[in-house]
Each structure stands twice: as structure tokens, then as C-alpha cells.
Write an enzyme that holds these catalytic residues in place. Structure first.
Site, mmCIF file in Angstrom:
data_model
loop_
_atom_site.group_PDB
_atom_site.id
_atom_site.type_symbol
_atom_site.label_atom_id
_atom_site.label_comp_id
_atom_site.label_asym_id
_atom_site.label_seq_id
_atom_site.Cartn_x
_atom_site.Cartn_y
_atom_site.Cartn_z
ATOM 1 N N LYS A 66 -88.338 -6.468 -124.149
ATOM 2 C CA LYS A 66 -87.319 -5.854 -123.304
ATOM 3 C C LYS A 66 -87.549 -5.675 -121.961
ATOM 4 O O LYS A 66 -86.616 -6.025 -121.216
ATOM 5 C CB LYS A 66 -87.228 -4.364 -123.957
ATOM 6 C CG LYS A 66 -86.113 -3.656 -123.491
ATOM 7 C CD LYS A 66 -86.032 -2.248 -123.986
ATOM 8 C CE LYS A 66 -84.484 -1.620 -123.873
ATOM 9 N NZ LYS A 66 -83.672 -1.685 -125.140
ATOM 10 N N MET A 91 -74.222 -1.923 -126.218
ATOM 11 C CA MET A 91 -74.578 -1.335 -127.422
ATOM 12 C C MET A 91 -76.174 -1.250 -127.470
ATOM 13 O O MET A 91 -76.708 -1.740 -128.750
ATOM 14 C CB MET A 91 -73.838 -1.753 -128.595
ATOM 15 C CG MET A 91 -72.359 -1.446 -128.783
ATOM 16 S SD MET A 91 -71.839 0.209 -128.192
ATOM 17 C CE MET A 91 -71.810 0.889 -129.725
ATOM 18 N N HIS A 110 -68.766 6.975 -123.627
ATOM 19 C CA HIS A 110 -69.000 7.068 -124.939
ATOM 20 C C HIS A 110 -67.678 7.945 -125.909
ATOM 21 O O HIS A 110 -67.073 8.986 -125.200
ATOM 22 C CB HIS A 110 -70.323 7.986 -125.293
ATOM 23 C CG HIS A 110 -70.518 8.194 -126.439
ATOM 24 N ND1 HIS A 110 -71.346 7.049 -127.354
ATOM 25 C CD2 HIS A 110 -70.540 9.244 -127.547
ATOM 26 C CE1 HIS A 110 -71.339 7.328 -128.707
ATOM 27 N NE2 HIS A 110 -70.925 8.564 -128.934
HETATM 28 C C1 GAR Z 1 -66.000 2.346 -126.382
HETATM 29 O O1 GAR Z 1 -65.163 3.006 -127.201
HETATM 30 C C2 GAR Z 1 -67.135 2.851 -125.901
HETATM 31 O O2 GAR Z 1 -66.857 4.118 -125.434
HETATM 32 C C3 GAR Z 1 -68.073 2.726 -126.861
HETATM 33 O O3 GAR Z 1 -67.893 1.326 -127.254
HETATM 34 C C4 GAR Z 1 -66.431 1.144 -127.050
HETATM 35 C C5 GAR Z 1 -66.315 -0.524 -126.480
HETATM 36 O O4 GAR Z 1 -64.887 -0.816 -126.395
HETATM 37 N N1 GAR Z 1 -69.248 2.696 -126.503
HETATM 38 C C6 GAR Z 1 -70.393 3.266 -127.241
HETATM 39 O O5 GAR Z 1 -69.931 3.815 -128.409
HETATM 40 C C7 GAR Z 1 -71.622 3.703 -126.371
HETATM 41 N N2 GAR Z 1 -72.573 4.458 -127.208
HETATM 42 P P1 GAR Z 1 -64.316 -1.872 -125.475
HETATM 43 O O6 GAR Z 1 -65.375 -2.932 -125.789
HETATM 44 O O7 GAR Z 1 -63.185 -2.317 -125.944
HETATM 45 O O8 GAR Z 1 -64.471 -1.426 -124.185
#
Ligand code: GAR
Length: 190
Positions: A66, A91, A110
Site C-alpha cells: 500500500k 472504496m 458517504h
Molecule cells: C456514493 O454513494 C458514495 O457516497 C459511496 O459510493 C457511491 C459512489 O457513487 N461511497 C462510499 O460508500 C464510501 N464509503 P458514484 O461512483 O456514482 O459517485
């Protein structure tokens, strides 16, 4: 002066697009200098290319560890004088190398009212618990999973048994709240 940002995303990139559209409308004084994805081929790559924004696709597993992966990211970011890192569906936990290079300058969104439902599939977690209200949180990133200091939140009513409609409401709020919160942060830091 417009704030130079990099957007990190692993998936569809609708939040990336909402930020870029807000910039185009003059609602956010920033420039997305770079999009970084840890998932080569993710749909965010197509979206970024449609706007002519440089994209770097880097699979962490192609690095020794990492720290080596993040050292490469820091190099790319510093070369472009990026001031803030905006996570938009990235993620992956951020490690010490990036955190120390961008202290208090990494922001995440989030899809829940943190500290409830951190981690993956927050919307599914909320619906499985039968909560009636969920929402969206924008927060500083620390080494934990969605644990950093909260900056802003907004609530969304859950539509019982209708994940699709609930998700749509959440994404709509995300797109508005992220842009607004980022503008406030950038103004405050100037
Ligand atoms: C979003 O809902 C964001 O809040 C979530 O991933 C999605 C991405 O959507 N993030 C998490 O869950 C972080 N822990 P997108 O690719 O359409 O922007």
C-alpha cells in the site's frame, strides 16, 4: 484562484460528474486536474474522458504494498500541484503515506448519517435495519473506515421497500451537498 483538486473514484463516478458540472456552472471555484481510479476500466474513466480530464488507472495489486501504491499517487498529485483530494466512491482505506502528504486535505462522501452504517453498501445496511431516515455525510478522511470528523450532513426519508427510489434520493442529495460543502471548505482555507 481556482482550487486544484483530484477526484478518486472506484465506480460509476456520478459524484465526480456532479462536481465537474458544478464547476462548469460556476458554482464551485475549482479545477479537477486529475481523476484517479484503483479500478481500471471503471465507468468513471469514461465520464472523465468525456470531459477531457486526465485519468490515471492504477491497480494497487500491481505494487509491492500500500505504501508503494500511495507513494506513486503522491508523486502524481504533487507533480500537478493538487491541493485537495476528493474521494467520490473510492472504496479503499487511505493509508499513512497519503494521509501525511495531504493532512486535513482529504474529503469523503458517504451515503448514510455517520456514525451509522459505515463501510460498504450503506444504503443496503440502512434498509436492512428498517430505519425510516437515512442520509449523506461529508467528512474529513482519517485512517479508519468512514470515521473522520464530520463536516456536513443531510437527511433523506427511506421509501419503505423501495431501494431504487431511496438510492435515487440519496444520490441527488449527495450531488448537491458535496459541491456546496467543498465550496465552503475551499473558501475557508483561502
Ligand atoms: C456514493 O454513494 C458514495 O457516497 C459511496 O459510493 C457511491 C459512489 O457513487 N461511497 C462510499 O460508500 C464510501 N464509503 P458514484 O461512483 O456514482 O459517485
Amino acid at each position: 484562484m481556482s482550487t486544484k483538486i483530484a477526484v478518486f473514484a472506484s465506480g460509476s463516478g456520478s459524484n465526480f460528474q456532479a462536481i465537474q458540472e458544478a464547476i462548469s456552472r460556476g458554482e464551485l471555484n475549482a479545477t479537477i486536474e486529475l481523476v484517479i481510479t484503483d479500478k481500471p476500466g471503471a465507468y468513471v474513466v469514461t465520464r472523465a474522458q468525456n470531459y477531457g480530464i486526465p485519468v490515471v488507472e492504477l491497480a494497487p495489486k500491481t505494487f509491492a504494498d500500500k505504501a508503494a501504491y500511495e507513494a506513486k499517487l503522491v508523486k502524481l498529485l504533487k507533480e500537478r500541484e493538487i491541493e485537495w483530494i476528493i474521494l467520490a466512491g473510492y472504496m479503499r482505506l487511505v493509508g499513512e503515506t497519503l494521509l501525511s502528504a495531504y493532512e486535513h486535505r482529504i474529503i469523503n462522501i458517504h451515503p448514510s448519517l455517520l456514525p451509522s452504517f459505515p463501510g460498504k453498501d450503506a444504503i443496503g445496511q440502512a434498509m436492512a435495519h428498517g430505519v425510516k431516515v437515512t442520509g449523506v455525510t461529508v467528512h474529513y478522511v482519517d485512517a479508519g473506515m468512514d470515521t473522520g470528523k464530520i463536516i456536513s450532513q443531510g437527511a433523506v426519508d427511506v421509501i419503505d421497500g423501495d431501494r431504487g427510489a431511496t438510492e435515487e434520493r440519496i444520490h441527488k442529495l449527495e450531488h448537491a451537498l458535496y459541491t456546496r460543502t467543498l465550496q465552503q471548505l475551499f473558501n475557508a482555507k483561502k
